[in-house]
Scaffold this active site. Structure first.
Site, PDB file in Angstrom:
ATOM      1  N   HIS A  12       0.872  -1.193   0.000  1.00 43.60           N
ATOM      2  CA  HIS A  12       0.000   0.000   0.000  1.00 43.60           C
ATOM      3  C   HIS A  12       0.903   1.237   0.000  1.00 43.60           C
ATOM      4  O   HIS A  12       1.463   1.601   1.025  1.00 43.60           O
ATOM      5  CB  HIS A  12      -0.892  -0.003   1.245  1.00 43.60           C
ATOM      6  CG  HIS A  12      -1.858   1.135   1.300  1.00 43.60           C
ATOM      7  ND1 HIS A  12      -3.191   0.970   1.620  1.00 43.60           N
ATOM      8  CD2 HIS A  12      -1.705   2.467   1.093  1.00 43.60           C
ATOM      9  CE1 HIS A  12      -3.802   2.139   1.606  1.00 43.60           C
ATOM     10  NE2 HIS A  12      -2.911   3.075   1.289  1.00 43.60           N
ATOM     11  N   HIS A  14       1.627   5.334  -1.604  1.00 49.91           N
ATOM     12  CA  HIS A  14       1.250   6.529  -2.372  1.00 49.91           C
ATOM     13  C   HIS A  14       2.512   7.118  -2.985  1.00 49.91           C
ATOM     14  O   HIS A  14       3.473   7.424  -2.261  1.00 49.91           O
ATOM     15  CB  HIS A  14       0.595   7.571  -1.461  1.00 49.91           C
ATOM     16  CG  HIS A  14      -0.690   7.097  -0.866  1.00 49.91           C
ATOM     17  ND1 HIS A  14      -1.914   7.290  -1.482  1.00 49.91           N
ATOM     18  CD2 HIS A  14      -0.946   6.393   0.262  1.00 49.91           C
ATOM     19  CE1 HIS A  14      -2.869   6.736  -0.739  1.00 49.91           C
ATOM     20  NE2 HIS A  14      -2.304   6.193   0.322  1.00 49.91           N
ATOM     21  N   LEU A  15       2.483   7.273  -4.292  1.00 44.88           N
ATOM     22  CA  LEU A  15       3.667   7.829  -4.968  1.00 44.88           C
ATOM     23  C   LEU A  15       3.397   9.189  -5.588  1.00 44.88           C
ATOM     24  O   LEU A  15       4.320   9.845  -6.056  1.00 44.88           O
ATOM     25  CB  LEU A  15       4.147   6.864  -6.060  1.00 44.88           C
ATOM     26  CG  LEU A  15       4.822   5.585  -5.564  1.00 44.88           C
ATOM     27  CD1 LEU A  15       5.125   4.656  -6.727  1.00 44.88           C
ATOM     28  CD2 LEU A  15       6.098   5.903  -4.791  1.00 44.88           C
ATOM     29  N   ARG A  16       2.115   9.590  -5.646  1.00 48.29           N
ATOM     30  CA  ARG A  16       1.737  10.868  -6.277  1.00 48.29           C
ATOM     31  C   ARG A  16       2.146  10.880  -7.752  1.00 48.29           C
ATOM     32  O   ARG A  16       2.315   9.841  -8.354  1.00 48.29           O
ATOM     33  CB  ARG A  16       2.355  12.076  -5.540  1.00 48.29           C
ATOM     34  CG  ARG A  16       2.264  12.027  -4.024  1.00 48.29           C
ATOM     35  CD  ARG A  16       0.866  11.883  -3.503  1.00 48.29           C
ATOM     36  NE  ARG A  16       0.839  12.002  -2.046  1.00 48.29           N
ATOM     37  CZ  ARG A  16      -0.155  11.551  -1.298  1.00 48.29           C
ATOM     38  NH1 ARG A  16      -1.185  10.938  -1.837  1.00 48.29           N
ATOM     39  NH2 ARG A  16      -0.133  11.707   0.005  1.00 48.29           N
ATOM     40  N   ASN A  40      -5.211   7.543  -5.770  1.00 46.30           N
ATOM     41  CA  ASN A  40      -5.881   8.802  -5.395  1.00 46.30           C
ATOM     42  C   ASN A  40      -5.089  10.022  -5.848  1.00 46.30           C
ATOM     43  O   ASN A  40      -4.692  10.868  -5.054  1.00 46.30           O
ATOM     44  CB  ASN A  40      -6.174   8.851  -3.884  1.00 46.30           C
ATOM     45  CG  ASN A  40      -4.933   8.754  -3.017  1.00 46.30           C
ATOM     46  OD1 ASN A  40      -3.922   8.186  -3.424  1.00 46.30           O
ATOM     47  ND2 ASN A  40      -4.990   9.319  -1.817  1.00 46.30           N
ATOM     48  N   LYS A 100      -9.321   0.103  -5.645  1.00 47.86           N
ATOM     49  CA  LYS A 100      -9.321   0.689  -4.307  1.00 47.86           C
ATOM     50  C   LYS A 100     -10.593   1.494  -4.100  1.00 47.86           C
ATOM     51  O   LYS A 100     -10.881   2.424  -4.859  1.00 47.86           O
ATOM     52  CB  LYS A 100      -8.087   1.597  -4.161  1.00 47.86           C
ATOM     53  CG  LYS A 100      -8.016   2.396  -2.870  1.00 47.86           C
ATOM     54  CD  LYS A 100      -7.650   1.534  -1.686  1.00 47.86           C
ATOM     55  CE  LYS A 100      -7.708   2.311  -0.371  1.00 47.86           C
ATOM     56  NZ  LYS A 100      -6.576   3.205  -0.186  1.00 47.86           N
ATOM     57  N   HIS A 137     -10.568   1.450   1.896  1.00 47.46           N
ATOM     58  CA  HIS A 137     -10.281   2.371   2.997  1.00 47.46           C
ATOM     59  C   HIS A 137     -11.505   2.309   3.905  1.00 47.46           C
ATOM     60  O   HIS A 137     -12.525   2.940   3.632  1.00 47.46           O
ATOM     61  CB  HIS A 137     -10.048   3.802   2.485  1.00 47.46           C
ATOM     62  CG  HIS A 137      -9.695   4.756   3.587  1.00 47.46           C
ATOM     63  ND1 HIS A 137      -8.496   5.419   3.640  1.00 47.46           N
ATOM     64  CD2 HIS A 137     -10.382   5.124   4.710  1.00 47.46           C
ATOM     65  CE1 HIS A 137      -8.455   6.171   4.741  1.00 47.46           C
ATOM     66  NE2 HIS A 137      -9.588   6.004   5.397  1.00 47.46           N
ATOM     67  N   HIS A 171      -4.782  -0.670   5.828  1.00 49.30           N
ATOM     68  CA  HIS A 171      -4.222   0.018   7.003  1.00 49.30           C
ATOM     69  C   HIS A 171      -5.099  -0.102   8.244  1.00 49.30           C
ATOM     70  O   HIS A 171      -5.585   0.902   8.766  1.00 49.30           O
ATOM     71  CB  HIS A 171      -3.899   1.483   6.708  1.00 49.30           C
ATOM     72  CG  HIS A 171      -4.954   2.227   5.903  1.00 49.30           C
ATOM     73  ND1 HIS A 171      -6.266   2.293   6.292  1.00 49.30           N
ATOM     74  CD2 HIS A 171      -4.863   2.905   4.745  1.00 49.30           C
ATOM     75  CE1 HIS A 171      -6.933   3.008   5.394  1.00 49.30           C
ATOM     76  NE2 HIS A 171      -6.113   3.385   4.451  1.00 49.30           N
ATOM     77  N   ASP A 243       1.476   2.541   3.517  1.00 49.68           N
ATOM     78  CA  ASP A 243       0.649   3.747   3.406  1.00 49.68           C
ATOM     79  C   ASP A 243       1.526   4.985   3.491  1.00 49.68           C
ATOM     80  O   ASP A 243       1.092   6.038   3.967  1.00 49.68           O
ATOM     81  CB  ASP A 243      -0.465   3.785   4.461  1.00 49.68           C
ATOM     82  CG  ASP A 243      -1.583   4.732   4.060  1.00 49.68           C
ATOM     83  OD1 ASP A 243      -1.616   5.169   2.894  1.00 49.68           O
ATOM     84  OD2 ASP A 243      -2.420   5.053   4.921  1.00 49.68           O
ATOM     85  N   HIS A 247       3.569  14.272   1.469  1.00 46.60           N
ATOM     86  CA  HIS A 247       2.971  15.579   1.185  1.00 46.60           C
ATOM     87  C   HIS A 247       4.108  16.578   1.262  1.00 46.60           C
ATOM     88  O   HIS A 247       5.041  16.408   2.067  1.00 46.60           O
ATOM     89  CB  HIS A 247       1.920  15.945   2.240  1.00 46.60           C
ATOM     90  CG  HIS A 247       0.666  15.125   2.168  1.00 46.60           C
ATOM     91  ND1 HIS A 247      -0.389  15.442   1.345  1.00 46.60           N
ATOM     92  CD2 HIS A 247       0.313  13.986   2.807  1.00 46.60           C
ATOM     93  CE1 HIS A 247      -1.354  14.540   1.494  1.00 46.60           C
ATOM     94  NE2 HIS A 247      -0.948  13.634   2.373  1.00 46.60           N
ATOM     95  N   ALA A 258      -2.137  18.286   6.069  1.00 46.21           N
ATOM     96  CA  ALA A 258      -2.597  17.138   5.272  1.00 46.21           C
ATOM     97  C   ALA A 258      -2.319  15.839   6.025  1.00 46.21           C
ATOM     98  O   ALA A 258      -1.355  15.739   6.782  1.00 46.21           O
ATOM     99  CB  ALA A 258      -1.858  17.126   3.936  1.00 46.21           C
TER     100      ALA A 258
END
Ligand code: DOR
Ligand code: ZN
Length: 342
Positions: A12, A14-16, A40, A100, A137, A171, A243, A247, A258
């Site tokens: 899980h 987040h790489l943006r 996302n 997701k 989520h 998570h 996770d 940011h 954030a």
């Protein structure tokens, strides 16, 4: 002491996109053989074309690091009502992993998430038939400490209504979630590093720590301990999913901070520290790779990462491409480090 991990996976991540992707993706690729990449973005990854082009950008961002080895990106789509044809097409796509589901507005960039569970039924049924994993989520819009507990009946309903659908409770943060996991074969869960380490006290009990603020929020000591027990004792239903959610520094150190903890570069050293402290290093391989590979039938790129109990100083921040991101434990010394990663 040393431990060699084979093909560690982050289930899980987040790489943006853009500059933040260029900065953070290599940090994951340096330690992991692959990762499940969250959808996302703004706008979210909601069709095959966006999924393919995002996968390409992730691959390009990790290429520099992975000259000698591959980094597997397991890509996800953002849940919406998909037709059977769309699902069949995306399932055939190399790199595609699952879908997701975010309840609308529940966390970062989830405004386009689910509002109407009834409208979701045909898509869920079709995913079940096609063997497409659902990643969730799982939080309600209730009181912040109760959001996961309030969502558990929805997990239960999903597990019963779609017995062949593979459902990942993402998570998890509560003892109740760990318990539920044991009740249904089709449920599994990811657990983050920060939820294995923190309670709400660490976030807001003393001075407020924006870099530890995330969703779901860290809970009580007994919840953290239930997660720890599942991970350390080798519960086969739980998998490591960081996770890690970068940011920009200015979006964390401000009013209206954030949600997201950036842990990718320290995740494996901190997990080794934690498992060693509890005399459970022999279960770390399963937690960071084995359980996920078995559950999903993954065959990640061959890769060995060696960790040693030698201290490492966590950088105060990671900078590049005009971005600055602050990791958990910034500026602190942690007891283990990666000494070899090929
Ligand atoms: O803290 C979080 N940050 N939780 C999430 O669910 C999303 C993530 C993000 O994308 O920043
Ligand atoms: Zn996430």
């Amino acid at each position: 002491m040393e431990i060699t991990l084979k093909a560690p996976l982050d289930m899980h991540l987040h790489l943006r996109d853009g500059d933040m992707l260029r900065l953070t993706a290599p940090l994951s690729a340096a330690h992991f053989a692959g990762a499940v990449v969250m959808p996302n973005l703004v706008p979210p990854v909601k069709d095959l074309a966006s999924l393919s082009s995002y996968a390409e950008r992730v691959q390009i961002a990790t290429d520099g690091v992975t000259k000698n080895h591959e980094f597997a990106c397991y890509m996800t789509l953002f849940f919406r009502a998909y037709s059977a044809t769309e699902l069949e097409t995306v399932r055939a796509q190399r790199n595609f992993f699952g879908i997701k589901l975010y309840p609308a507005g529940i966390t970062t960039n989830s405004a386009e998430g689910l509002v109407d569970w009834t409208a979701a039924e045909p898509t869920l049924k079709c995913m079940e038939e096609l063997g497409i994993p659902l990643l969730v989520h799982g939080e309600s819009h209730g009181f912040v400490m109760d959001r996961e507990s309030e969502f558990l009946p929805i997990y239960r309903r999903l597990a019963e209504s779609y017995p062949k659908l593979s459902i990942c409770m993402e998570h998890i943060t509560t003892a109740g979630a760990v318990k539920l996991l044991g009740e249904y074969e089709n449920l599994c869960a990811t657990i983050t590093l920060h939820h294995l380490l923190l309670t709400l006290d660490d976030v807001i009990g003393g001075s407020m720590h924006p870099h530890l603020f995330c969703k779901p929020i860290a809970k009580r000591a007994e919840d953290r301990d239930a997660l720890l027990e599942a991970a350390l004792r080798g519960n086969p239903r739980v998998m490591f999913g960081s996770d890690s959610a970068p940011h920009p520094r200015h979006a964390k150190e401000c009013c209206g901070c954030a949600a997201g903890v950036f842990t990718a570069p320290i995740a494996l050293p901190c997990l080794a520290t934690l498992f060693a402290r509890h005399g459970a290093l022999d279960h770390l391989q399963e937690f960071v790779s084995g359980n996920a590979c078995r559950r999903y039938g993954l065959t990640p790129p061959a890769r060995e990462v060696v960790l040693r109990d030698e201290p490492m100083c966590v950088p105060a921040s990671y900078r590049g491409y005009g971005q600055t991101v602050v990791p958990m434990y910034a500026g602190e010394e942690i007891p283990w480090r990666v000494v070899k990663n090929w």
